[in-house]
Write a protein that holds these residues in place. Structure first.
Motif, PDB file in Angstrom:
ATOM      1  N   LEU A   1       0.835  -1.211   0.000  1.00  0.00           N
ATOM      2  CA  LEU A   1       0.000   0.000   0.000  1.00  0.00           C
ATOM      3  C   LEU A   1       0.868   1.259   0.000  1.00  0.00           C
ATOM      4  O   LEU A   1       0.596   2.220  -0.732  1.00  0.00           O
ATOM      5  CB  LEU A   1      -0.924  -0.014   1.218  1.00  0.00           C
ATOM      6  N   VAL A   2       1.922   1.245   0.808  1.00  0.00           N
ATOM      7  CA  VAL A   2       2.847   2.387   0.868  1.00  0.00           C
ATOM      8  C   VAL A   2       3.573   2.556  -0.463  1.00  0.00           C
ATOM      9  O   VAL A   2       3.781   3.691  -0.927  1.00  0.00           O
ATOM     10  CB  VAL A   2       3.849   2.191   2.026  1.00  0.00           C
ATOM     11  N   ASP A   3       3.950   1.444  -1.111  1.00  0.00           N
ATOM     12  CA  ASP A   3       4.635   1.528  -2.401  1.00  0.00           C
ATOM     13  C   ASP A   3       3.745   2.147  -3.474  1.00  0.00           C
ATOM     14  O   ASP A   3       4.236   2.867  -4.355  1.00  0.00           O
ATOM     15  CB  ASP A   3       5.099   0.135  -2.850  1.00  0.00           C
TER      16      ASP A   3
ATOM     17  N   PHE B   1       5.980   8.648   2.649  1.00  0.00           N
ATOM     18  CA  PHE B   1       5.905   7.263   2.187  1.00  0.00           C
ATOM     19  C   PHE B   1       7.278   6.583   2.201  1.00  0.00           C
ATOM     20  O   PHE B   1       7.386   5.386   2.485  1.00  0.00           O
ATOM     21  CB  PHE B   1       5.303   7.202   0.778  1.00  0.00           C
ATOM     22  N   GLY B   2       8.330   7.352   1.895  1.00  0.00           N
ATOM     23  CA  GLY B   2       9.678   6.774   1.921  1.00  0.00           C
ATOM     24  C   GLY B   2      10.091   6.342   3.317  1.00  0.00           C
ATOM     25  O   GLY B   2      10.663   5.266   3.504  1.00  0.00           O
ATOM     26  N   CYS B   3       9.800   7.189   4.312  1.00  0.00           N
ATOM     27  CA  CYS B   3      10.110   6.843   5.705  1.00  0.00           C
ATOM     28  C   CYS B   3       9.266   5.660   6.169  1.00  0.00           C
ATOM     29  O   CYS B   3       9.761   4.764   6.856  1.00  0.00           O
ATOM     30  CB  CYS B   3       9.869   8.059   6.592  1.00  0.00           C
TER      31      CYS B   3
ATOM     32  N   VAL C   1       2.743   3.901  15.122  1.00  0.00           N
ATOM     33  CA  VAL C   1       3.965   4.619  15.514  1.00  0.00           C
ATOM     34  C   VAL C   1       4.799   4.968  14.284  1.00  0.00           C
ATOM     35  O   VAL C   1       5.337   6.082  14.181  1.00  0.00           O
ATOM     36  CB  VAL C   1       4.777   3.770  16.519  1.00  0.00           C
ATOM     37  N   SER C   2       4.887   4.046  13.333  1.00  0.00           N
ATOM     38  CA  SER C   2       5.648   4.300  12.107  1.00  0.00           C
ATOM     39  C   SER C   2       5.054   5.463  11.332  1.00  0.00           C
ATOM     40  O   SER C   2       5.780   6.314  10.790  1.00  0.00           O
ATOM     41  CB  SER C   2       5.657   3.053  11.220  1.00  0.00           C
ATOM     42  N   PHE C   3       3.720   5.516  11.288  1.00  0.00           N
ATOM     43  CA  PHE C   3       3.047   6.606  10.577  1.00  0.00           C
ATOM     44  C   PHE C   3       3.340   7.956  11.242  1.00  0.00           C
ATOM     45  O   PHE C   3       3.630   8.948  10.562  1.00  0.00           O
ATOM     46  CB  PHE C   3       1.541   6.343  10.548  1.00  0.00           C
TER      47      PHE C   3
ATOM     48  N   ASP D   1       9.156  13.143  10.405  1.00  0.00           N
ATOM     49  CA  ASP D   1      10.306  13.235   9.509  1.00  0.00           C
ATOM     50  C   ASP D   1       9.977  14.096   8.292  1.00  0.00           C
ATOM     51  O   ASP D   1      10.786  14.936   7.862  1.00  0.00           O
ATOM     52  CB  ASP D   1      10.721  11.830   9.073  1.00  0.00           C
ATOM     53  N   SER D   2       8.776  13.919   7.759  1.00  0.00           N
ATOM     54  CA  SER D   2       8.337  14.693   6.603  1.00  0.00           C
ATOM     55  C   SER D   2       8.287  16.190   6.925  1.00  0.00           C
ATOM     56  O   SER D   2       8.768  17.027   6.145  1.00  0.00           O
ATOM     57  CB  SER D   2       6.956  14.201   6.160  1.00  0.00           C
ATOM     58  N   GLN D   3       7.739  16.525   8.078  1.00  0.00           N
ATOM     59  CA  GLN D   3       7.636  17.939   8.457  1.00  0.00           C
ATOM     60  C   GLN D   3       8.991  18.534   8.817  1.00  0.00           C
ATOM     61  O   GLN D   3       9.209  19.739   8.649  1.00  0.00           O
ATOM     62  CB  GLN D   3       6.658  18.100   9.634  1.00  0.00           C
TER      63      GLN D   3
END
Length: 276
Positions: free
Chosen positions: A35-37, A74-76, A114-116, A122-124
């Motif tokens: 799904l993330v890919d 999505f990369g993280c 937690v990953s989300f 990380d994105s921000q």
């Protein structure tokens, strides 16, 4: 390539959902990775296709920041899911009797949540760093999407500061999950070598081959882009590496997992036959 990537990952998600035999932590993480890919490739490739068709390579400032933020999100998530899959293999091989207790549905869902949250942070963080670089020496990005490593190179301040930023961000967002994967697999290999029969060793190692292939492909090209941009000034090499980790890696993931996994192949055939 984009359609094959989306279709391949979608088939894996449908196979896991439709087959009760695949309702296990390993395939739960795999379906989330697929799904993330899909989101990972959809962030960059459709815009690139539009640029090719319209012969226009323009993107707005807000659109560039949005694309970068979603891409990093999505990369993280991708790297953290690969880490969780490595942990799942570690528990399954090193602590098989405790596996159902440790890898319970509540823990798996908690790890995804937690990953989300970490990925959003990380994105921000990337967004905040780029927003501080208000002075640009050029407006042309040497890539087919708003790659953060390329955006940092456009800023006016001294390049050594940008190199440190690129190195720091790449180390934190990619290096920490990679350390978790390496630790898990050192324990896995140690346990496999203690197995007396060669058949048992082969069976244990074969369950990790697909995951290891994806890890090498994703991290090898990802780190190549970040660290080569810090020491090299060749845009062409950076673009080639970016294509591999942003386009080719999500495309190959479904094939790597389905071709080397008997359960996925069986579930795919049952799904296709049922639909036919």
């Amino acid at each position: 390539m984009y359609l094959i990537s989306v279709l391949g990952n979608l088939l894996i998600i449908l196979s896991v959902i439709s087959d009760s035999h695949l309702h296990t932590p390993m395939y739960f993480f795999l379906s989330n990775l697929s799904l993330v890919d899909i989101g990972y490739t959809s962030t960059t490739i459709p815009k690139m296709i539009v640029n090719i068709q319209t012969h226009s390579r323009v993107i707005s400032y807000a659109g560039c920041l949005t694309q970068m933020s979603i891409f990093i999100l999505f990369g993280c998530l991708d790297s953290l899911l690969l880490t969780m899959m490595a942990y799942d293999r570690f528990v399954a091989i090193c602590h098989p009797l405790h596996y159902p207790v440790i890898m319970n549905p509540h823990l798996c869902s908690f790890l995804i949540l937690v990953s989300f949250l970490i990925s959003i942070l990380d994105s921000q963080l990337h967004n905040w760093i780029v927003l501080q670089l208000t002075c640009y020496k050029d407006v042309e990005i040497s890539s087919f999407f708003c790659d953060p490593s390329q955006l940092l190179k456009l800023a006016c301040p001294d390049s050594s500061i940008n190199n440190l930023l690129i190195f720091f961000i790449g180390t934190i967002s990619g290096g920490v999950p990679l350390l978790g994967i390496l630790y898990s697999y050192t324990q896995v290999i140690s346990s496999i070598l203690r197995v007396s029969s060669s058949g048992g060793r082969y069976k244990a190692f074969s369950t990790c081959c697909s995951h290891l292939s994806v890890v090498f492909l994703f991290y090898g090209t990802g780190f190549g882009v970040y660290f080569s941009s810090a020491v090299s000034h060749s845009p062409k090499k950076g673009v080639v590496a970016s294509v591999v980790y942003a386009v080719v890696s999500p495309l190959l993931n479904p094939f790597i997992y389905s071709l080397r996994n008997r359960d996925i192949k069986s579930a795919l055939w049952r799904l296709i036959n049922r639909r036919v």
